[in-house]
Enzyme design. Structure first.
Site, PDB file in Angstrom:
ATOM      1  N   ASN A  88       0.808  -1.221   0.000  1.00  0.00           N
ATOM      2  CA  ASN A  88       0.000   0.000   0.000  1.00  0.00           C
ATOM      3  C   ASN A  88       0.843   1.274   0.000  1.00  0.00           C
ATOM      4  OD1 ASN A  88       0.917  -0.001   2.605  1.00  0.00           O
ATOM      5  ND2 ASN A  88      -1.097  -0.095   3.583  1.00  0.00           N
ATOM      6  N   LYS A  89       2.113   1.146  -0.381  1.00  0.00           N
ATOM      7  CA  LYS A  89       2.966   2.326  -0.491  1.00  0.00           C
ATOM      8  C   LYS A  89       2.773   2.985  -1.864  1.00  0.00           C
ATOM      9  CE  LYS A  89       4.513   1.600   3.625  1.00  0.00           C
ATOM     10  NZ  LYS A  89       3.819   0.359   3.987  1.00  0.00           N
ATOM     11  N   ILE A  90       3.427   4.148  -2.060  1.00  0.00           N
ATOM     12  CA  ILE A  90       3.209   4.938  -3.266  1.00  0.00           C
ATOM     13  C   ILE A  90       3.541   4.127  -4.522  1.00  0.00           C
ATOM     14  CG2 ILE A  90       3.762   7.078  -4.489  1.00  0.00           C
ATOM     15  CD1 ILE A  90       2.296   7.511  -1.837  1.00  0.00           C
TER      16      ILE A  90
END
Length: 425
Positions: free
Chosen positions: A202-204
Site C-alpha cells: 500500500n505504499k506509493i
C-alpha cells in the site's frame, strides 16, 4: 437536507472508491515484461547468475540519481531498510532511539530488533513528529532520532536537524509512506543522515515488498551494504572505495533484494512522478470544493505546500466521537475513509506498551538505563487526542472528475447531516 445513507438515504456514490494501492493500480505490461525478462535470463539473484540483468543495480542508480544522493541500497523490505540504517549507525544494546508516537509498528519494532529501546515523542497538528517535544524525551542515552513523514506530509526537518546537531546524534528519515515528497525542494530521505523507503503493497509504488536505504556518507553506506549482505561488500569497484573484508567485515543479515523485485520496482519508479502529479491534482480538486462549502472543517497542517504528495486528505474533527461517526457515515456513502492505526499511538501496541520481545528477560528493555524507559497511555497527549480525531480520505491517482464531485458532495452531505459544525468551537 439530504437523508444520510446510514438513515436509509441514497448513497453519494453507487460504487466504492478505487482501492488504496496507488502503485499497484497502475501496474501493467511494463512490470510484467520486466519480470519476464528476469525469468527468461534465469538469474533472479542480484549478484550473479547465468545472465544477470542487474535490475537491482539499475534501480539503485536510478534512485540515487533522481533523489540527489550518491548512494542507494535496495533491500528486501521497508523494515529491513530501517534495521540496516540503524545498524549502519551502530545503534544497539544500551541505546535509546526517539520515535514519533504516530507511526507504523515497524518503525519502533526495528529499533527493538536492533536491541535498542524506543522512546516516543509527541506530534503536532501536521500529525508528524513535533520538534518542540524532542527536548522533553531526550537524555544522553538517546543515540538517534527517527522522523516519519506521515501519509505524504513532510516533517519539519530544519528544527529536527538543528536539535539533532546540537546533541551530536544522527537522524533517520523513515519515508515509507511518502516516496517522492519534498521538504524545501529536497526529497524526503535526503535531509537526515540516512533515509529509508518502503515499497510494500500500500505504499506509493510497490512490488509487494521491497525497500531502500539512501545516504551521502560513504562510511554509513559501506556499513549498510555489509549488514544487508552477511558482512560482505561486493561492489568495491563499482563505488571506488571499501575496506578490506579481513579488517572491516562483521556479522550481518540477508536483506538483499532479488532481481525479480528490482525489475518490477524499476518500472514502478518510472511511474512515480506521474503518479504523484495525478494524486496532488486530485487532492487540490477535493480541497477546493471542501474549503468553499465547509469553511469550519479543520485540516491537518501541511508542512510544505509544494512538497507534500496529496496522497491522503486529513481532516481533524472536533471530537473523537464525531470522527468515528463521520468515518462510519462516509462508508455508507461508498466513500472509504479511515483513522490511521485505529486512532491510537504506536506505543499502545502491546509489544511496546508491555515491553515484550522474542528474547529472554524482556531484552533489550531490561537494560539498566540511568533514566528508565516507562510508557504510559497519556505520555504523548497530542497524539492521543489528534490521532483519534483525524479522518483520512485516500486520494487515488485514478479518480475521475465524477469521483471527485461525488466525494465532495458526499462529505458535505455527511458533515452537515451529522451537524458537526455545531461542535466546532
Amino acid at each position: 437536507m439530504e437523508t444520510l445513507a446510514i438513515h436509509g438515504g441514497k448513497p453519494a456514490r453507487s460504487t466504492p472508491l478505487p482501492p488504496n494501492y496507488p502503485g499497484a493500480v497502475v501496474m501493467g505490461e511494463e512490470e510484467a515484461g520486466a519480470l519476464a525478462a528476469v525469468i527468461r535470463a534465469q538469474s533472479p539473484f542480484r549478484y550473479y547468475g547465468p545472465n544477470a540483468p542487474q535490475a537491482v543495480q539499475s534501480l539503485e542508480d536510478r534512485i540515487a540519481g533522481d533523489i540527489g544522493v550518491p548512494y542507494a541500497l535496495a533491500v528486501s523490505s521497508g523494515t529491513a531498510a530501517l534495521i540496516v540504517a540503524l545498524k549502519a549507525l551502530g545503534i544497539g544494546y544500551g541505546d535509546k532511539v526517539i520515535v514519533p508516537a504516530n507511526t507504523f509498528v515497524a518503525t519502533a519494532g526495528a529499533v527493538v530488533c536492533c536491541n535498542a529501546v524506543p522512546v516516543f515523542a509527541d506530534i503536532d497538528d501536521s500529525l508528524g513528529l513535533d520538534p518542540g517535544d524532542l527536548e522533553r524525551v531526550y537524555d544522553d542515552e538517546v543515540k538517534a532520532i527517527i522522523c516519519v513523514p506521515i501519509l505524504g506530509n513532510p516533517c519539519e526537518m530544519d528544527p529536527i536537524m538543528a536539535f539533532a546537531r546540537s546533541q551530536g546524534i544522527p537522524v533517520i528519515e523513515d519515508v515509507a509512506q511518502s516516496c517522492g515528497a519534498k521538504y524545501k525542494g529536497h526529497w524526503c530521505g535526503t535531509y537526515g543522515d540516512i533515509g529509508t523507503f518502503s515499497f510494500q503493497m500500500n505504499k506509493i509504488i510497490t512490488a509487494g515488498e521491497g525497500g531502500a536505504v539512501v545516504t551521502s556518507a560513504p562510511g554509513l553506506f559501506e556499513r549498510a551494504v555489509r549488514y544487508h549482505d552477511q558482512g560482505l561488500f561486493r561492489d568495491k569497484e563499482r563505488y571506488g572505495f571499501g575496506s578490506d573484508d579481513a579488517d572491516s567485515a562483521f556479522a550481518g543479515q540477508n536483506y538483499r533484494m532479488s532481481e525479480l523485485i528490482g525489475a518490477v520496482l524499476s518500472e514502478q519508479w518510472n511511474k512515480l512522478g506521474a503518479l504523484n502529479r495525478m494524486t496532488k491534482a486530485n487532492w487540490h480538486s477535493v480541497h477546493s470544493r471542501l474549503i468553499t462549502e465547509l469553511p469550519a472543517l479543520r485540516h491537518r497542517r501541511i508542512i510544505d505546500e509544494d512538497g507534500h504528495l496529496g496522497s491522503n486528505y486529513g481532516m481533524i474533527l472536533p471530537t473523537k466521537e464525531a470522527a468515528a461517526a463521520f468515518n462510519h457515515a462516509l462508508a455508507a456513502e461508498n466513500i472509504g475513509t479511515f483513522l490511521l492505526y485505529c486512532g491510537k499511538p504506536v506505543y499502545m501496541a502491546p509489544q511496546f506498551f508491555r515491553q515484550r520481545s522474542a528474547e529472554r528477560g524482556s531484552f533489550p528493555f531490561d537494560y539498566p538505563f540511568a533514566q528508565p524507559v516507562r510508557y504510559t497511555e497519556a505520555m504523548c497527549p497530542r497524539a492521543v487526542d489528534l490521532m483519534s480525531r483525524t479522518v483520512y480520505l485516500p486520494i487515488s491517482p485514478l479518480l475521475t472528475e465524477t469521483d471527485i464531485e461525488e466525494i465532495a458532495a458526499g462529505m458535505i452531505k455527511v458533515y452537515r447531516g451529522l451537524c458537526i459544525e455545531s461542535l466546532v468551537e
